[in-house]
Design a protein around this motif. Structure first.
Motif, PDB file in Angstrom:
ATOM      1  N   ASP A 340       0.741  -1.220  -0.170  1.00 35.28           N
ATOM      2  CA  ASP A 340       0.063  -0.121  -0.098  1.00 35.28           C
ATOM      3  C   ASP A 340       0.865   1.215  -0.007  1.00 35.28           C
ATOM      4  O   ASP A 340       0.627   2.355  -0.700  1.00 35.28           O
ATOM      5  CB  ASP A 340      -0.757   0.043   1.307  1.00 35.28           C
ATOM      6  CG  ASP A 340      -2.035  -1.167   1.007  1.00 35.28           C
ATOM      7  OD1 ASP A 340      -2.296  -1.526   0.137  1.00 35.28           O
ATOM      8  OD2 ASP A 340      -2.537  -1.328   2.237  1.00 35.28           O
ATOM      9  N   GLU A 341       1.843   1.401   0.802  1.00 33.63           N
ATOM     10  CA  GLU A 341       2.841   2.590   0.785  1.00 33.63           C
ATOM     11  C   GLU A 341       3.447   2.550  -0.592  1.00 33.63           C
ATOM     12  O   GLU A 341       3.707   3.883  -0.718  1.00 33.63           O
ATOM     13  CB  GLU A 341       3.855   2.283   2.126  1.00 33.63           C
ATOM     14  CG  GLU A 341       4.698   3.680   2.286  1.00 33.63           C
ATOM     15  CD  GLU A 341       5.151   3.796   3.486  1.00 33.63           C
ATOM     16  OE1 GLU A 341       6.263   4.573   3.733  1.00 33.63           O
ATOM     17  OE2 GLU A 341       4.362   3.358   4.472  1.00 33.63           O
ATOM     18  N   ARG A 344       1.051   3.945  -3.040  1.00 30.56           N
ATOM     19  CA  ARG A 344       0.566   5.498  -2.674  1.00 30.56           C
ATOM     20  C   ARG A 344       1.631   6.470  -3.417  1.00 30.56           C
ATOM     21  O   ARG A 344       1.572   7.387  -4.032  1.00 30.56           O
ATOM     22  CB  ARG A 344       0.247   5.638  -1.507  1.00 30.56           C
ATOM     23  CG  ARG A 344      -0.952   5.346  -0.982  1.00 30.56           C
ATOM     24  CD  ARG A 344      -1.425   5.865   0.407  1.00 30.56           C
ATOM     25  NE  ARG A 344      -0.480   5.375   1.579  1.00 30.56           N
ATOM     26  CZ  ARG A 344      -0.705   4.321   2.324  1.00 30.56           C
ATOM     27  NH1 ARG A 344      -1.706   3.565   2.065  1.00 30.56           N
ATOM     28  NH2 ARG A 344       0.384   4.088   3.260  1.00 30.56           N
ATOM     29  N   ALA A 348       1.655   9.189  -6.406  1.00 28.22           N
ATOM     30  CA  ALA A 348       1.957  10.571  -6.068  1.00 28.22           C
ATOM     31  C   ALA A 348       2.909  11.137  -6.998  1.00 28.22           C
ATOM     32  O   ALA A 348       3.014  12.177  -7.491  1.00 28.22           O
ATOM     33  CB  ALA A 348       2.198  10.707  -4.637  1.00 28.22           C
TER      34      ALA A 348
END
Length: 397
Positions: A340-341, A344, A348
């Motif tokens: 997930d990190e 993300r 971005a």
């Protein structure tokens, strides 16, 4: 994002504090550590000389060799101890007899100088021992985890190794890139357990990988050689009577063809599957389901895990980690969400998929999430194909 907790900051500072302190106390190669105790000596002497007999502070001169003991060498500290005694005698004799401190304070200053010199000798000896141990640990680290050129064997790569032991520099995690006439081979793994036994096993596997990875045209043969090496290592440690004869290792063996095709071959020995990270997002590769190295004799046919081929675009980065990342937990026991990190961060900024940025991202995320308390040695390793004509280096050793 939460800032790094004070424990992480303290861990980073303590690690190199003594070495940096020595550098700060030198100007143009010359030590200036003696300046601080000298200024204190002069200050105490001037204050005592310019105040009345009701404000006697000359006995405070005992602090001078104490300060020297903390930052200077043994002979410099001994010199300040002698100078402090002589200064005390001279200054005390300038007062009338009824105001002289006399023998008691003289003993205090003399004894303080002797104790400061002994303390300095102990400090210097301990510091030399620490530096020697650091040299040994660094040599071991470079032997097991050899330095790799920034661009090697057609790959751009980045790696971070974090030891769960703050005093250690190397553990059971291992990684390497081996170029060969048959393409590029990559190995990332984690030996079960800790200590020198884990380092020995990692070194044995890497030695086999560097030879077999270069000479063997078939990646499955390289995998079989690694399994055999681990079994031989276990038999050897058992014959020595050691209690780590059941040691095993999880690993991912990767083969990148030299024909320019956008595929990779992977043999997974019970390790966390790699993540394919690119501008379009994160793609977890399927787990191989194979047994760890050293446990192949438990399989029905004793064969290594099967070789699987996956597509991998040239712009994608393969991210591999050991269980120090996947098992990192915060204060509430929540595991670190690696996928997930990373997803993300790439959403971005697609440039976050570059190996160096990706490794820094995961390193910082793990340390923040765990509060600096790593439960296991942690390795973060990322590779990506170089653009055509950008390679530096050829067939490796």
């Amino acid at each position: 994002m939460r800032p790094w907790p004070w424990r992480v900051w303290l861990r980073c500072v303590i690690d190199d504090a003594l070495l940096r302190r020595q550098a700060l106390l030198r100007i143009r190669g010359h030590s200036v550590a003696w300046v601080a105790p000298l200024l204190l000596l002069v200050l105490i002497t001037l204050v005592d000389y310019n105040t009345s007999e009701k404000f006697r502070i000359i006995s405070w001169i005992v602090l001078v060799p104490g300060i020297a003991a903390a930052i200077c060498g043994v002979w410099t500290t001994a010199a300040f101890a002698v100078v402090s005694v002589v200064t005390y005698i001279v200054m005390d004799s300038t007062y009338p007899d009824e105001y002289q401190a006399g023998l008691p304070d003289f003993i205090l200053v003399a004894l303080g100088g002797v104790l400061a010199t002994l303390a300095c000798a102990i400090r210097v000896r301990g510091q030399e021992r620490m530096l020697h141990m650091r040299d040994i640990a660094e040599t071991t680290r470079r032997t097991v985890l050899r330095p790799l050129p920034p661009r090697w064997a057609g790959l751009e790569h980045a790696a971070v190794y974090l030891s769960a032991d703050t005093e250690a520099r190397v553990g059971g995690d291992f990684y390497d890139i081996q170029s060969s006439p048959h393409g590029t081979r990559v190995l990332v793994g984690d030996v079960q357990g800790k200590g020198l036994g884990a380092v020995e096993a990692a070194a044995a596997l890497l030695g086999t990988f560097r030879e077999a990875g270069y000479h063997e045209p078939d990646l499955a043969t390289v995998a079989a050689r690694l399994e055999i090496r681990m079994l031989r290592h276990r038999r050897h440690t058992t014959a020595l009577g050691r209690d780590d004869g059941d040691r095993f290792a999880t690993a991912v063996l990767i083969g990148i063809p030299g024909d320019g095709s956008d595929t990779v071959d992977i043999v997974n020995f019970g390790h966390e599957p790699p993540l394919a990270v690119g501008p379009d997002g994160v793609r977890p590769l399927p787990p191989g389901g194979g047994l760890p190295l050293g446990m192949g004799d438990l399989a029905e046919n004793s064969a290594p895990p099967p070789l699987t081929r996956f597509p991998l675009a040239r712009a994608e980065t393969l991210l591999m980690t050991t269980d120090g990342v996947t098992e990192a937990r915060d204060g509430n026991g929540v595991y670190y969400a690696l996928d997930d990190e990373v997803a993300r961060a790439v959403a971005a900024d697609p440039r976050a998929a570059a190996p160096r940025r990706l490794v820094r991202l995961v390193r910082d995320g793990v340390l923040r999430h765990s509060g600096g308390h790593l439960g296991d040695d942690t390795t973060i390793f990322a590779i990506r194909r170089l653009e055509e004509g950008a390679e530096e280096g050829g067939l490796g050793s």
